[in-house]
Design an enzyme around this catalytic site. Sequence first.
Site, PDB file in Angstrom:
ATOM      1  N   ARG A 248       0.828  -1.209   0.000  1.00  0.00           N
ATOM      2  CA  ARG A 248       0.000   0.000   0.000  1.00  0.00           C
ATOM      3  C   ARG A 248       0.861   1.258   0.000  1.00  0.00           C
ATOM      4  O   ARG A 248       0.492   2.279  -0.577  1.00  0.00           O
ATOM      5  CB  ARG A 248      -0.954  -0.030   1.208  1.00  0.00           C
ATOM      6  CG  ARG A 248      -2.104  -1.050   1.005  1.00  0.00           C
ATOM      7  CD  ARG A 248      -2.729  -1.475   2.325  1.00  0.00           C
ATOM      8  NE  ARG A 248      -3.930  -2.285   2.184  1.00  0.00           N
ATOM      9  CZ  ARG A 248      -3.969  -3.611   1.945  1.00  0.00           C
ATOM     10  NH1 ARG A 248      -2.840  -4.281   1.763  1.00  0.00           N
ATOM     11  NH2 ARG A 248      -5.112  -4.241   1.866  1.00  0.00           N
TER      12      ARG A 248
ATOM     13  N   SER B 221     -13.069  -9.360   2.952  1.00  0.00           N
ATOM     14  CA  SER B 221     -11.806  -9.368   2.211  1.00  0.00           C
ATOM     15  C   SER B 221     -11.259  -7.954   2.099  1.00  0.00           C
ATOM     16  O   SER B 221     -11.901  -7.061   1.542  1.00  0.00           O
ATOM     17  CB  SER B 221     -12.030  -9.940   0.800  1.00  0.00           C
ATOM     18  OG  SER B 221     -10.988  -9.517  -0.057  1.00  0.00           O
TER      19      SER B 221
ATOM     20  N   ASP C  88      -4.276 -15.619   7.254  1.00  0.00           N
ATOM     21  CA  ASP C  88      -3.016 -16.112   6.682  1.00  0.00           C
ATOM     22  C   ASP C  88      -2.201 -16.930   7.693  1.00  0.00           C
ATOM     23  O   ASP C  88      -1.220 -17.579   7.314  1.00  0.00           O
ATOM     24  CB  ASP C  88      -2.169 -14.944   6.162  1.00  0.00           C
ATOM     25  CG  ASP C  88      -2.868 -14.205   5.024  1.00  0.00           C
ATOM     26  OD1 ASP C  88      -3.733 -14.812   4.365  1.00  0.00           O
ATOM     27  OD2 ASP C  88      -2.562 -13.016   4.822  1.00  0.00           O
TER      28      ASP C  88
ATOM     29  N   ARG D 227      -5.485 -23.938   0.757  1.00  0.00           N
ATOM     30  CA  ARG D 227      -4.692 -24.129   1.977  1.00  0.00           C
ATOM     31  C   ARG D 227      -5.337 -25.148   2.930  1.00  0.00           C
ATOM     32  O   ARG D 227      -4.650 -25.675   3.805  1.00  0.00           O
ATOM     33  CB  ARG D 227      -4.442 -22.789   2.675  1.00  0.00           C
ATOM     34  CG  ARG D 227      -3.436 -21.939   1.909  1.00  0.00           C
ATOM     35  CD  ARG D 227      -3.151 -20.592   2.553  1.00  0.00           C
ATOM     36  NE  ARG D 227      -2.108 -19.895   1.794  1.00  0.00           N
ATOM     37  CZ  ARG D 227      -1.837 -18.603   1.893  1.00  0.00           C
ATOM     38  NH1 ARG D 227      -2.524 -17.834   2.726  1.00  0.00           N
ATOM     39  NH2 ARG D 227      -0.869 -18.054   1.162  1.00  0.00           N
TER      40      ARG D 227
HETATM   41  O1  SPQ Z   1      -1.556 -10.960  -1.790  1.00  0.00           O
HETATM   42  P1  SPQ Z   1      -1.993 -12.370  -1.606  1.00  0.00           P
HETATM   43  O2  SPQ Z   1      -1.350 -13.258  -2.617  1.00  0.00           O
HETATM   44  O3  SPQ Z   1      -3.483 -12.526  -1.618  1.00  0.00           O
HETATM   45  O4  SPQ Z   1      -1.437 -12.819  -0.149  1.00  0.00           O
HETATM   46  C1  SPQ Z   1      -2.044 -13.386   1.029  1.00  0.00           C
HETATM   47  C2  SPQ Z   1      -0.857 -14.086   1.809  1.00  0.00           C
HETATM   48  O5  SPQ Z   1      -1.004 -15.186   2.345  1.00  0.00           O
HETATM   49  O6  SPQ Z   1       0.183 -13.440   1.880  1.00  0.00           O
HETATM   50  C3  SPQ Z   1      -3.181 -14.361   0.772  1.00  0.00           C
HETATM   51  F1  SPQ Z   1      -2.895 -15.377   0.103  1.00  0.00           F
HETATM   52  O7  SPQ Z   1      -2.485 -12.350   1.932  1.00  0.00           O
HETATM   53  C4  SPQ Z   1      -3.634 -11.511   1.717  1.00  0.00           C
HETATM   54  C5  SPQ Z   1      -4.670 -11.803   2.789  1.00  0.00           C
HETATM   55  O8  SPQ Z   1      -5.075 -13.138   2.796  1.00  0.00           O
HETATM   56  C6  SPQ Z   1      -3.176 -10.081   1.807  1.00  0.00           C
HETATM   57  C7  SPQ Z   1      -4.285  -9.118   2.013  1.00  0.00           C
HETATM   58  C8  SPQ Z   1      -4.036  -7.675   1.828  1.00  0.00           C
HETATM   59  O9  SPQ Z   1      -2.883  -7.222   1.871  1.00  0.00           O
HETATM   60  O10 SPQ Z   1      -5.033  -6.929   1.655  1.00  0.00           O
HETATM   61  C9  SPQ Z   1      -5.543  -9.515   2.430  1.00  0.00           C
HETATM   62  C10 SPQ Z   1      -5.919 -10.928   2.611  1.00  0.00           C
HETATM   63  O11 SPQ Z   1      -6.637 -11.366   1.486  1.00  0.00           O
HETATM   64  P2  SPQ Z   1      -8.228 -11.146   1.312  1.00  0.00           P
HETATM   65  O12 SPQ Z   1      -8.581 -11.934   0.088  1.00  0.00           O
HETATM   66  O13 SPQ Z   1      -8.832 -11.740   2.543  1.00  0.00           O
HETATM   67  O14 SPQ Z   1      -8.489  -9.740   1.154  1.00  0.00           O
END
Ligand code: SPQ
Length: 426
Positions: A24, A164, A312, A343
């Site tokens: 970010r 999310s 995570d 997962r």
């Molecule tokens: O970026 P990415 O690949 O989705 O990474 C993950 C991780 O495990 O590092 C998920 F696989 O983290 C996401 C997290 O699960 C990072 C994130 C964010 O920075 O906003 C939010 C989460 O995902 P989501 O789908 O719940 O918004």
Amino acid sequence: MKFSRSAPLKGSLEIPGDKSISHRSIMFGALAKGTTEISHFLKGADCLSTISCFRQMGIDIEEKDGKILVHGKGLHGLQKPEGVLDCGNSGTTTRLISGILAGQDFDVTLTGDESIQKRPMGRIMEPLSRMGAQIRSIKENGCAPLFIQGAPLHGICYSTPVASAQVKSAVLLAGLYADGETQVTEPALSRDHTERMLSSFGADIRSEGTTAVIRPASELYGQSIQVPGDISSAAFFLAAGLLVPGSQILLRNVGINPTRDGVIRVFRQMGGRIEMPHTYLCGGEPAADLLVSAGSLHGTVIEGDVIPTLIDELPVIAAAACFAEGETVIRDAGELKVKESNRIEAMVTNLRAMGADAEETEDGMIIRGGRPLHGAVISSRNDHRIAMTFAIAALMAEGETHIPEWNCVDISYPDFLADLRSLIGY
Ligand code: SPQ
């Protein structure tokens, strides 16, 4: 990579920068006027994908004296990139950039690796389209590659079906370019780094419970950002420190934002000894040093609103549950199926290969602790969190554990091995 039973973990560790906040800081810095200076930036492969996407759109990003400098060009300063934007393995890059691109005056194609091309993008395409965005999945399968033709946007009130942060952030970022107010309501609160950081950049954004509201911005302003340590990275050492007999470690500078700290709450609920000798604010985010001491854990139930705050960390919590007394039940975690790998399936299959009593359910898993684990060949599915989870499980198992697909740890924690070795003393 091979791992086996470990000596007690001792000493202290500075936790690397938070991945979500690092992404970010680059994105908002690029959209701001002036220079954003970022300290303790995570140089993991995912965040490097974000840097390369913004460089391709004409943003000058450099490293100086250990800091990352983003020379922002303002809300309307991005340029149409040459070629396709490659988001690599990063869901955060793909979804947040889509929100930004929806309101530009050029078109872009963005894609990523094999895993990204299987992750659901319908969840952002739907609300962004309602705002007027022209966005489509090129293969018409709801996944990347995505084609985005920038368009005039209008504000919406959107209720997300899943909690999310990526969906919420994509809509809020598009809201910067909309012609009216945009509201996003979630079923449970997901990580709120976008809301906190956009506010510090000068955006008109507020939160009420699980609703975030943003008004279109005329300008954002470059900031100096100190990124706290990533609690998702600290979680591996939290688990090891709690479980390897005789361990006591200090994890320094861990972000403990209440929308991210579920792993601490759950480990404490399981009987884990985690103290916070020092708490403070780091770049607008709560942070702490965590003192972790080994002891015995017991099973628990993990469900409901806590799930987005530890989503995570569920893989490493599930591994820890194998060494706890009694049953651990994880529910309401269907989102785990659409991460870098499925997962739930990856955890249960690999834990069973090590001799654990683990069962897959529709939206989680059940682990009956107490069976001794033995070494095995682990298939990480090239998912960084799965690879590191099994490196930790191996520290308490009899015999050798082999994780052939290991390089994926570079996604979020390039120094994982060196940090683990420093605590084990070799
Ligand atoms: O970026 P990415 O690949 O989705 O990474 C993950 C991780 O495990 O590092 C998920 F696989 O983290 C996401 C997290 O699960 C990072 C994130 C964010 O920075 O906003 C939010 C989460 O995902 P989501 O789908 O719940 O918004």
